[in-house]
Design a protein around this motif. Structure first.
Motif, PDB file in Angstrom:
ATOM      1  N   LYS A 148       1.328  12.432  13.975  1.00 57.12           N
ATOM      2  CA  LYS A 148       1.291  13.604  13.092  1.00 57.12           C
ATOM      3  C   LYS A 148       0.276  13.327  11.992  1.00 57.12           C
ATOM      4  O   LYS A 148       0.408  12.348  11.244  1.00 57.12           O
ATOM      5  CB  LYS A 148       2.672  13.888  12.518  1.00 57.12           C
ATOM      6  N   LEU A 149      -0.729  14.199  11.900  1.00 55.06           N
ATOM      7  CA  LEU A 149      -1.866  13.954  11.016  1.00 55.06           C
ATOM      8  C   LEU A 149      -1.488  13.907   9.535  1.00 55.06           C
ATOM      9  O   LEU A 149      -1.870  12.971   8.832  1.00 55.06           O
ATOM     10  CB  LEU A 149      -2.948  15.013  11.240  1.00 55.06           C
ATOM     11  N   GLY A 150      -0.741  14.894   9.046  1.00 52.62           N
ATOM     12  CA  GLY A 150      -0.414  14.961   7.621  1.00 52.62           C
ATOM     13  C   GLY A 150       0.270  13.704   7.100  1.00 52.62           C
ATOM     14  O   GLY A 150      -0.233  13.057   6.173  1.00 52.62           O
ATOM     15  N   PRO A 151       1.409  13.327   7.684  1.00 49.02           N
ATOM     16  CA  PRO A 151       2.074  12.110   7.216  1.00 49.02           C
ATOM     17  C   PRO A 151       1.229  10.853   7.415  1.00 49.02           C
ATOM     18  O   PRO A 151       1.301   9.918   6.611  1.00 49.02           O
ATOM     19  CB  PRO A 151       3.349  12.044   8.064  1.00 49.02           C
ATOM     20  N   SER A 152       0.392  10.836   8.444  1.00 49.08           N
ATOM     21  CA  SER A 152      -0.472   9.669   8.678  1.00 49.08           C
ATOM     22  C   SER A 152      -1.505   9.526   7.568  1.00 49.08           C
ATOM     23  O   SER A 152      -1.791   8.413   7.109  1.00 49.08           O
ATOM     24  CB  SER A 152      -1.177   9.789  10.033  1.00 49.08           C
ATOM     25  N   ILE A 153      -2.047  10.647   7.114  1.00 47.54           N
ATOM     26  CA  ILE A 153      -3.008  10.611   6.002  1.00 47.54           C
ATOM     27  C   ILE A 153      -2.313  10.185   4.716  1.00 47.54           C
ATOM     28  O   ILE A 153      -2.831   9.342   3.968  1.00 47.54           O
ATOM     29  CB  ILE A 153      -3.702  11.973   5.837  1.00 47.54           C
ATOM     30  N   VAL A 154      -1.129  10.750   4.453  1.00 49.42           N
ATOM     31  CA  VAL A 154      -0.370  10.356   3.254  1.00 49.42           C
ATOM     32  C   VAL A 154      -0.085   8.861   3.294  1.00 49.42           C
ATOM     33  O   VAL A 154      -0.246   8.156   2.293  1.00 49.42           O
ATOM     34  CB  VAL A 154       0.942  11.168   3.132  1.00 49.42           C
ATOM     35  N   PHE A 155       0.308   8.367   4.458  1.00 55.75           N
ATOM     36  CA  PHE A 155       0.560   6.934   4.622  1.00 55.75           C
ATOM     37  C   PHE A 155      -0.680   6.120   4.245  1.00 55.75           C
ATOM     38  O   PHE A 155      -0.605   5.181   3.456  1.00 55.75           O
ATOM     39  CB  PHE A 155       0.977   6.614   6.063  1.00 55.75           C
ATOM     40  N   GLY A 156      -1.820   6.463   4.814  1.00 59.91           N
ATOM     41  CA  GLY A 156      -3.046   5.691   4.575  1.00 59.91           C
ATOM     42  C   GLY A 156      -3.458   5.672   3.118  1.00 59.91           C
ATOM     43  O   GLY A 156      -3.777   4.613   2.563  1.00 59.91           O
ATOM     44  N   VAL A 157      -3.435   6.830   2.482  1.00 58.23           N
ATOM     45  CA  VAL A 157      -3.833   6.916   1.074  1.00 58.23           C
ATOM     46  C   VAL A 157      -2.841   6.153   0.198  1.00 58.23           C
ATOM     47  O   VAL A 157      -3.229   5.377  -0.684  1.00 58.23           O
ATOM     48  CB  VAL A 157      -3.954   8.392   0.629  1.00 58.23           C
ATOM     49  N   ALA A 158      -1.550   6.361   0.444  1.00 59.11           N
ATOM     50  CA  ALA A 158      -0.529   5.734  -0.388  1.00 59.11           C
ATOM     51  C   ALA A 158      -0.507   4.218  -0.233  1.00 59.11           C
ATOM     52  O   ALA A 158      -0.332   3.492  -1.212  1.00 59.11           O
ATOM     53  CB  ALA A 158       0.847   6.324  -0.076  1.00 59.11           C
ATOM     54  N   ILE A 159      -0.713   3.708   0.980  1.00 54.77           N
ATOM     55  CA  ILE A 159      -0.654   2.253   1.164  1.00 54.77           C
ATOM     56  C   ILE A 159      -1.848   1.575   0.497  1.00 54.77           C
ATOM     57  O   ILE A 159      -1.707   0.516  -0.119  1.00 54.77           O
ATOM     58  CB  ILE A 159      -0.504   1.843   2.648  1.00 54.77           C
ATOM     59  N   VAL A 160      -3.026   2.193   0.590  1.00 59.69           N
ATOM     60  CA  VAL A 160      -4.205   1.608  -0.065  1.00 59.69           C
ATOM     61  C   VAL A 160      -4.014   1.603  -1.582  1.00 59.69           C
ATOM     62  O   VAL A 160      -4.256   0.592  -2.254  1.00 59.69           O
ATOM     63  CB  VAL A 160      -5.486   2.359   0.348  1.00 59.69           C
ATOM     64  N   ALA A 161      -3.555   2.725  -2.136  1.00 61.95           N
ATOM     65  CA  ALA A 161      -3.339   2.800  -3.579  1.00 61.95           C
ATOM     66  C   ALA A 161      -2.223   1.852  -4.026  1.00 61.95           C
ATOM     67  O   ALA A 161      -2.328   1.199  -5.070  1.00 61.95           O
ATOM     68  CB  ALA A 161      -3.001   4.240  -3.977  1.00 61.95           C
ATOM     69  N   SER A 162      -1.160   1.756  -3.236  1.00 61.06           N
ATOM     70  CA  SER A 162      -0.045   0.880  -3.569  1.00 61.06           C
ATOM     71  C   SER A 162      -0.463  -0.586  -3.584  1.00 61.06           C
ATOM     72  O   SER A 162      -0.144  -1.336  -4.516  1.00 61.06           O
ATOM     73  CB  SER A 162       1.096   1.100  -2.573  1.00 61.06           C
ATOM     74  N   MET A 163      -1.174  -0.999  -2.555  1.00 57.48           N
ATOM     75  CA  MET A 163      -1.634  -2.395  -2.486  1.00 57.48           C
ATOM     76  C   MET A 163      -2.647  -2.699  -3.584  1.00 57.48           C
ATOM     77  O   MET A 163      -2.633  -3.782  -4.177  1.00 57.48           O
ATOM     78  CB  MET A 163      -2.260  -2.688  -1.118  1.00 57.48           C
ATOM     79  N   GLY A 164      -3.529  -1.747  -3.847  1.00 62.15           N
ATOM     80  CA  GLY A 164      -4.502  -1.936  -4.923  1.00 62.15           C
ATOM     81  C   GLY A 164      -3.828  -2.095  -6.273  1.00 62.15           C
ATOM     82  O   GLY A 164      -4.195  -2.955  -7.077  1.00 62.15           O
ATOM     83  N   GLY A 165      -2.816  -1.265  -6.518  1.00 64.19           N
ATOM     84  CA  GLY A 165      -2.076  -1.369  -7.776  1.00 64.19           C
ATOM     85  C   GLY A 165      -1.311  -2.676  -7.881  1.00 64.19           C
ATOM     86  O   GLY A 165      -1.265  -3.303  -8.939  1.00 64.19           O
ATOM     87  N   LEU A 166      -0.721  -3.112  -6.772  1.00 59.12           N
ATOM     88  CA  LEU A 166      -0.013  -4.396  -6.765  1.00 59.12           C
ATOM     89  C   LEU A 166      -0.981  -5.533  -7.069  1.00 59.12           C
ATOM     90  O   LEU A 166      -0.683  -6.410  -7.885  1.00 59.12           O
ATOM     91  CB  LEU A 166       0.675  -4.618  -5.416  1.00 59.12           C
ATOM     92  N   ALA A 167      -2.139  -5.502  -6.439  1.00 63.20           N
ATOM     93  CA  ALA A 167      -3.144  -6.548  -6.685  1.00 63.20           C
ATOM     94  C   ALA A 167      -3.587  -6.556  -8.147  1.00 63.20           C
ATOM     95  O   ALA A 167      -3.718  -7.618  -8.769  1.00 63.20           O
ATOM     96  CB  ALA A 167      -4.348  -6.341  -5.765  1.00 63.20           C
TER      97      ALA A 167
END
Length: 104
Positions: free
Chosen positions: A28-47
């Motif tokens: 499913k495209l929508g949730p997959s895009i949300v996943f990708g954006v959120a994981i990159v931002a989440s990991m970046g913020g954690l770092a």
């Protein structure tokens, strides 16, 4: 500032975990895009936060916010049954994280 970024990153962890579940194996495209954006931002913020907060403390706070947020959202939307025991256990996780902040 690092603590604010860490909390936001933990919230983003709950978002990407929920989106991953809703992506149906990335079909499913929508949730997959949300996943990708959120994981990159989440990991970046954690770092970013780990530059000022000890690794162990930052990681456990990030995971706890993500886990509690994910389960709370699932219970609130009916994806997972609510129980008093679950609520107490989630409160225990929050209490432990607050304890780590106090002693660090």
């Amino acid at each position: 500032m690092a603590w604010i970024v860490l909390v936001v990153s933990g919230i983003l962890e709950a978002i990407w975990a929920t989106a991953l579940g809703k992506s149906d194996g990335f079909t499913k495209l929508g949730p997959s895009i949300v996943f990708g954006v959120a994981i990159v931002a989440s990991m970046g913020g954690l770092a970013y936060a780990m530059r000022a907060i000890p690794v162990g403390t930052a990681y456990v706070v990030w995971v706890a916010i993500g886990a509690v947020g994910t389960v709370t959202y699932a219970m609130a939307t009916g994806g997972e049954p609510f129980s008093i025991i679950k609520a107490l256990l989630l409160a225990g996780i929050i209490g432990c994280v607050i304890g780590l902040k106090v002693v660090s």
